[in-house]
Design an enzyme around this catalytic site. Sequence first.
Site, PDB file in Angstrom:
ATOM      1  N   GLU A 107      51.759  31.020  42.984  1.00  0.00           N
ATOM      2  CA  GLU A 107      51.466  32.158  43.868  1.00  0.00           C
ATOM      3  C   GLU A 107      50.153  31.953  44.610  1.00  0.00           C
ATOM      4  O   GLU A 107      50.028  32.258  45.794  1.00  0.00           O
ATOM      5  CB  GLU A 107      51.294  33.406  42.994  1.00  0.00           C
ATOM      6  CG  GLU A 107      52.378  34.406  43.034  1.00  0.00           C
ATOM      7  CD  GLU A 107      52.282  35.276  44.238  1.00  0.00           C
ATOM      8  OE1 GLU A 107      52.620  34.777  45.323  1.00  0.00           O
ATOM      9  OE2 GLU A 107      51.894  36.440  44.114  1.00  0.00           O
ATOM     10  N   THR A 136      49.354  38.779  52.664  1.00  0.00           N
ATOM     11  CA  THR A 136      48.560  39.281  51.536  1.00  0.00           C
ATOM     12  C   THR A 136      47.071  39.028  51.789  1.00  0.00           C
ATOM     13  O   THR A 136      46.224  39.860  51.456  1.00  0.00           O
ATOM     14  CB  THR A 136      49.020  38.603  50.235  1.00  0.00           C
ATOM     15  OG1 THR A 136      50.405  38.890  50.048  1.00  0.00           O
ATOM     16  CG2 THR A 136      48.246  39.118  49.033  1.00  0.00           C
TER      17      THR A 136
HETATM   18  N1  HSE Z   1      48.382  43.115  43.830  1.00  0.00           N
HETATM   19  C1  HSE Z   1      48.463  42.242  44.954  1.00  0.00           C
HETATM   20  C2  HSE Z   1      47.939  42.961  46.176  1.00  0.00           C
HETATM   21  C3  HSE Z   1      49.918  41.883  45.186  1.00  0.00           C
HETATM   22  O1  HSE Z   1      48.292  44.118  46.356  1.00  0.00           O
HETATM   23  O2  HSE Z   1      47.195  42.376  46.950  1.00  0.00           O
HETATM   24  C4  HSE Z   1      50.077  40.692  46.036  1.00  0.00           C
HETATM   25  O3  HSE Z   1      49.762  39.521  45.266  1.00  0.00           O
END
Ligand code: HSE
Length: 293
Positions: A120, A168
């Site tokens: 990831e 992201t």
């Molecule tokens: N928890 C992470 C975010 C999810 O909201 O940025 C994406 O990896």
Amino acid sequence: MVTVRAPATSANLGSGFDVFGAALSRPADVVTVEKAAETTIEVTGVGAQYIPEDPEKNTVGAVVEALDAPARIHIDKGVRPASGLGSSAASAAGAAVALNRLYDRGLSRSELVPIAAEGEAVVSGVAHSDNVAPSILGGFTVTTTEETHSVDAAIPIVVCLPDVAVSTRDARRVVPETASMDALVETVGNAATLAVGMCRSDPDLVGAGMNDPIVTPERARLITGYDDVRRAAFDAGAAGVTVSGAGPAIISVCRDGDRRGVAAAMLDAFADAGIDARAYQTRIGQGSVVLDE
Ligand code: HSE
């Protein structure tokens, strides 16, 4: 040859930023692996044109390295990239489960979570486990830096995915660096309520616990039409609505029988904002499943 179906996931669920996640019964990626002297990756399916096939740049390359498991890998994408539905996590999770089986590495599902999280990190820049954990383990998951816990939860869900991309990396830039004590207390209360709701499979409690006053308002600004879509979902009977993961997908927790109306209302609201979207009527479901070997 081993083939694994790895589900889409929704992280955060509002109040559980970087901690909560849930496996969705659909959509999903399908990952097929076959032993080879050198690793090659082929990607087909939704948004495949945006995903690098170079093992150095693909989420799955790091998983191959970690398991020392070179393979010919085919990823059939059902989860669109940059959707907020754990697209790269699904591929990493599927590859971790499939390669572990192909090479008889004998790692448990829990042990595969940090390995898939490394994959990831290649694309999202952060090795968070809140998407890979539910994609591997299934159900509702709580992930800390130390460990992950999962529980099955029977919760109907609608996720509505607008035809725009939010990376992201971009969505993490808007996360505030500090928060007030009032906002933290409110968030902890909501998160605890949500967790109890999941344990009871109670959509009303889950929905009541989704509100997050810290991160979600900043991210919602990146999604055209967010406020109208959220209001439309509540008007159609949703128990809770928030940004899915880093967005732009929006997740609604529903009571039995309400998903169809909620999905239609969310799509109509996006259409009114001039945005094409698609809605998945789904539910919290199982993790990665070996389809064939
Ligand atoms: N928890 C992470 C975010 C999810 O909201 O940025 C994406 O990896």
